[in-house]
Design an enzyme around this catalytic site. Structure first.
Site, PDB file in Angstrom:
ATOM      1  N   SER A 125      69.308  81.344  74.175  1.00  0.00           N
ATOM      2  CA  SER A 125      68.454  80.799  72.993  1.00  0.00           C
ATOM      3  C   SER A 125      68.728  79.361  73.260  1.00  0.00           C
ATOM      4  O   SER A 125      69.821  78.939  73.785  1.00  0.00           O
ATOM      5  CB  SER A 125      68.613  81.297  71.844  1.00  0.00           C
ATOM      6  OG  SER A 125      68.094  80.120  70.714  1.00  0.00           O
ATOM      7  N   TYR A 151      74.801  83.624  64.436  1.00  0.00           N
ATOM      8  CA  TYR A 151      73.821  84.242  65.294  1.00  0.00           C
ATOM      9  C   TYR A 151      73.841  83.544  66.831  1.00  0.00           C
ATOM     10  O   TYR A 151      73.495  83.982  68.053  1.00  0.00           O
ATOM     11  CB  TYR A 151      72.340  84.225  64.655  1.00  0.00           C
ATOM     12  CG  TYR A 151      71.227  84.152  65.791  1.00  0.00           C
ATOM     13  CD1 TYR A 151      70.667  85.303  66.389  1.00  0.00           C
ATOM     14  CD2 TYR A 151      70.719  83.156  66.063  1.00  0.00           C
ATOM     15  CE1 TYR A 151      69.814  85.070  67.394  1.00  0.00           C
ATOM     16  CE2 TYR A 151      69.578  82.629  67.124  1.00  0.00           C
ATOM     17  CZ  TYR A 151      69.268  83.894  67.843  1.00  0.00           C
ATOM     18  OH  TYR A 151      68.414  83.689  68.787  1.00  0.00           O
ATOM     19  N   LYS A 155      74.904  84.209  70.659  1.00  0.00           N
ATOM     20  CA  LYS A 155      73.956  84.102  72.285  1.00  0.00           C
ATOM     21  C   LYS A 155      75.192  83.102  73.332  1.00  0.00           C
ATOM     22  O   LYS A 155      74.967  83.736  74.342  1.00  0.00           O
ATOM     23  CB  LYS A 155      72.954  83.158  71.714  1.00  0.00           C
ATOM     24  CG  LYS A 155      71.856  83.888  71.004  1.00  0.00           C
ATOM     25  CD  LYS A 155      71.249  85.017  71.859  1.00  0.00           C
ATOM     26  CE  LYS A 155      70.016  85.948  71.227  1.00  0.00           C
ATOM     27  NZ  LYS A 155      69.650  87.012  72.035  1.00  0.00           N
TER      28      LYS A 155
HETATM   29  C1  UD1 Z   1      65.467  78.665  64.536  1.00  0.00           C
HETATM   30  C2  UD1 Z   1      66.811  78.784  64.561  1.00  0.00           C
HETATM   31  C3  UD1 Z   1      67.485  79.038  65.938  1.00  0.00           C
HETATM   32  C4  UD1 Z   1      66.853  79.932  66.520  1.00  0.00           C
HETATM   33  C5  UD1 Z   1      65.211  79.937  66.538  1.00  0.00           C
HETATM   34  C6  UD1 Z   1      64.813  81.223  66.956  1.00  0.00           C
HETATM   35  C7  UD1 Z   1      67.970  77.233  62.742  1.00  0.00           C
HETATM   36  C8  UD1 Z   1      68.301  76.269  62.241  1.00  0.00           C
HETATM   37  N1  UD1 Z   1      67.608  77.877  63.764  1.00  0.00           N
HETATM   38  O1  UD1 Z   1      65.170  77.325  65.274  1.00  0.00           O
HETATM   39  O2  UD1 Z   1      68.795  79.237  65.834  1.00  0.00           O
HETATM   40  O3  UD1 Z   1      67.315  80.392  67.811  1.00  0.00           O
HETATM   41  O4  UD1 Z   1      65.013  79.725  64.995  1.00  0.00           O
HETATM   42  O5  UD1 Z   1      64.774  82.430  66.043  1.00  0.00           O
HETATM   43  O6  UD1 Z   1      67.547  78.224  61.844  1.00  0.00           O
HETATM   44  N2  UD1 Z   1      60.008  74.847  59.447  1.00  0.00           N
HETATM   45  C9  UD1 Z   1      59.485  74.601  58.002  1.00  0.00           C
HETATM   46  N3  UD1 Z   1      59.103  75.326  57.092  1.00  0.00           N
HETATM   47  C10 UD1 Z   1      59.488  76.594  57.211  1.00  0.00           C
HETATM   48  C11 UD1 Z   1      60.242  77.284  58.432  1.00  0.00           C
HETATM   49  C12 UD1 Z   1      60.602  76.219  59.323  1.00  0.00           C
HETATM   50  O7  UD1 Z   1      59.116  73.381  58.078  1.00  0.00           O
HETATM   51  O8  UD1 Z   1      59.449  77.678  56.341  1.00  0.00           O
HETATM   52  C13 UD1 Z   1      60.216  74.124  60.388  1.00  0.00           C
HETATM   53  C14 UD1 Z   1      61.827  73.721  60.800  1.00  0.00           C
HETATM   54  O9  UD1 Z   1      62.276  72.665  59.881  1.00  0.00           O
HETATM   55  C15 UD1 Z   1      61.807  73.318  62.182  1.00  0.00           C
HETATM   56  C16 UD1 Z   1      60.383  74.039  62.668  1.00  0.00           C
HETATM   57  O10 UD1 Z   1      59.748  74.217  61.603  1.00  0.00           O
HETATM   58  O11 UD1 Z   1      61.408  72.070  62.451  1.00  0.00           O
HETATM   59  C17 UD1 Z   1      60.709  75.375  63.390  1.00  0.00           C
HETATM   60  O12 UD1 Z   1      61.588  76.131  62.685  1.00  0.00           O
HETATM   61  P1  UD1 Z   1      61.891  77.607  63.004  1.00  0.00           P
HETATM   62  O13 UD1 Z   1      60.912  78.421  63.352  1.00  0.00           O
HETATM   63  O14 UD1 Z   1      63.003  78.088  62.100  1.00  0.00           O
HETATM   64  O15 UD1 Z   1      62.735  77.304  64.414  1.00  0.00           O
HETATM   65  P2  UD1 Z   1      64.124  76.761  64.815  1.00  0.00           P
HETATM   66  O16 UD1 Z   1      64.635  75.702  63.503  1.00  0.00           O
HETATM   67  O17 UD1 Z   1      63.788  75.519  65.922  1.00  0.00           O
END
Ligand code: UD1
Length: 333
Positions: A125, A151, A155
């Site tokens: 990842s 997690y 990785k």
């Molecule tokens: C997350 C994990 C990462 C993991 C990856 C794949 C964290 C900090 N990182 O990455 O370790 O490898 O998923 O499983 O958890 N967002 C919202 N609202 C929400 C959910 C997300 O605004 O309800 C935003 C987040 O702030 C981010 C983006 O959407 O900017 C993507 O979020 P997410 O899908 O959780 O992925 P990552 O944070 O990039």
């Protein structure tokens, strides 16, 4: 016909990769303990490809079952997807994550070495890059420090285990694939991401808001130093990601190889939301919420190495991912 073992082959990315393997003429064995996936996925894979993978309900922590499987089957390649992946749960139960993910990888690699099977492709990842601010990430950058959760650290640790195994075994080949943010599903709508429990990643949350299971999407932060104030990520269609595994497998070479799998293009949370709304024709309820701890403002892949060495490129767009997600949601009704 070459035979591939896919661990975690009924899961989200594993099942999409199994489809690509079967469509490309490989024989596929899946092992999965169904802890976060369903056996019905096998029937969906068969409906899509008209071919049936062989399914073994095996837990990678069970060394005896694994040895028996390898005693009775020869594999040309092993694709290792299986593992626990809920970021929040890993913070609450770190030992469960270290035990499960690390022991699984060690048991698998031990069984491979004992049976002269030398080719593994591992699902890593972009989380291994930690919190360093780039915002474009290249394989040569430092990994392992500042990773936000257990997690993510598993990785990184498995990457190290594979590197050390290659150093000690000159015939062994390990390709490490660092995924950015996988979204979407097969265009048939027959398989997709449907995690157990409360989702953490943005697409599963959007899907549950669309179906009314969650009231609204919390947009985590709109005061970042980005064009629209929300975080930007590199969202990659899971079918493109699955094809990346095939390319990696077909170009495997002795020693360790590491590739980013991403599009190289950033998309903000608001742009992702707008793409979903445009595909569905409905507004999605959302509110601005405080920043989520551990989030970096921007993160996207430099995919040049995979483009050049694997001759792999992404073809699908965010709009494709949204269309396919809606199809999957319809099939779940
Ligand atoms: C997350 C994990 C990462 C993991 C990856 C794949 C964290 C900090 N990182 O990455 O370790 O490898 O998923 O499983 O958890 N967002 C919202 N609202 C929400 C959910 C997300 O605004 O309800 C935003 C987040 O702030 C981010 C983006 O959407 O900017 C993507 O979020 P997410 O899908 O959780 O992925 P990552 O944070 O990039």
């Amino acid at each position: 016909m070459q035979k591939v073992l896919v661990t975690g082959g009924t899961g989200y990315i594993g099942s999409h990769t199994v489809i690509e393997l079967l469509n490309s003429g490989y024989e596929v064995d899946i092992i999965d303990n169904l802890s976060n996936s369903k056996a019905e996925t096998i029937a969906a894979i068969e409906a899509i490809t008209k071919k049936r993978p062989t399914f073994h309900n095996i837990d990678l922590l069970n060394r005896e079952s694994l040895t028996e499987l390898f005693d009775n089957n020869h594999y040309d390649f092993v694709l290792h997807f299986a593992g626990l992946k809920a970021v929040g749960e890993s913070v609450e139960k770190p030992l469960l994550y270290y035990r499960t993910n690390l022991d699984s990888a060690i048991n698998l690699v031990e069984a491979m070495l004992a049976h002269g099977i030398n080719n593994i492709v591992f699902s890593s990842s972009a989380t291994v890059y930690g919190r360093q601010y780039s915002p474009e990430y290249v394989e040569t950058m430092q990994v392992g420090s500042g990773i936000a959760n257990p997690y993510g650290r598993t990785k990184y640790m498995i990457e190290e285990i594979l590197k050390d195994t290659c150093a000690a075994n000159p015939d062994f080949s390990a390709t490490i694939l660092r995924y950015f943010n996988p979204i979407g599903n097969h265009p048939s709508g027959l398989i997709g991401e449907n995690p157990n429990g409360i989702p953490n990643n943005i697409m599963p949350v959007i899907m549950r808001v669309a179906t009314g299971q969650i009231k609204e999407l919390n947009v985590y932060g709109n005061d970042y130093d980005t064009p629209d104030g929300t975080c930007r990520r590199d969202y990659i269609h899971v079918v493109d990601l699955a094809k990346g595994h095939l390319a990696a497998m077909q170009h495997i070479k002795p020693g360790v190889s590491v590739y980013n799998l991403g599009t190289g293009k950033p998309t903000s949370v608001l742009e992702l939301l707008a793409a979903f709304e445009s595909a569905s024709g409905h507004e999605l309820p959302h509110v601005f919420a405080p920043r989520r701890s551990g989030d970096v403002a921007e993160m996207w892949a430099n995919p040049s190495l995979a483009n050049q060495e694997l001759n792999w490129h992404t073809n699908l767009t965010i709009a494709d991912a949204m269309r396919d997600t809606l199809k999957f949601l319809e099939s779940q009704r």
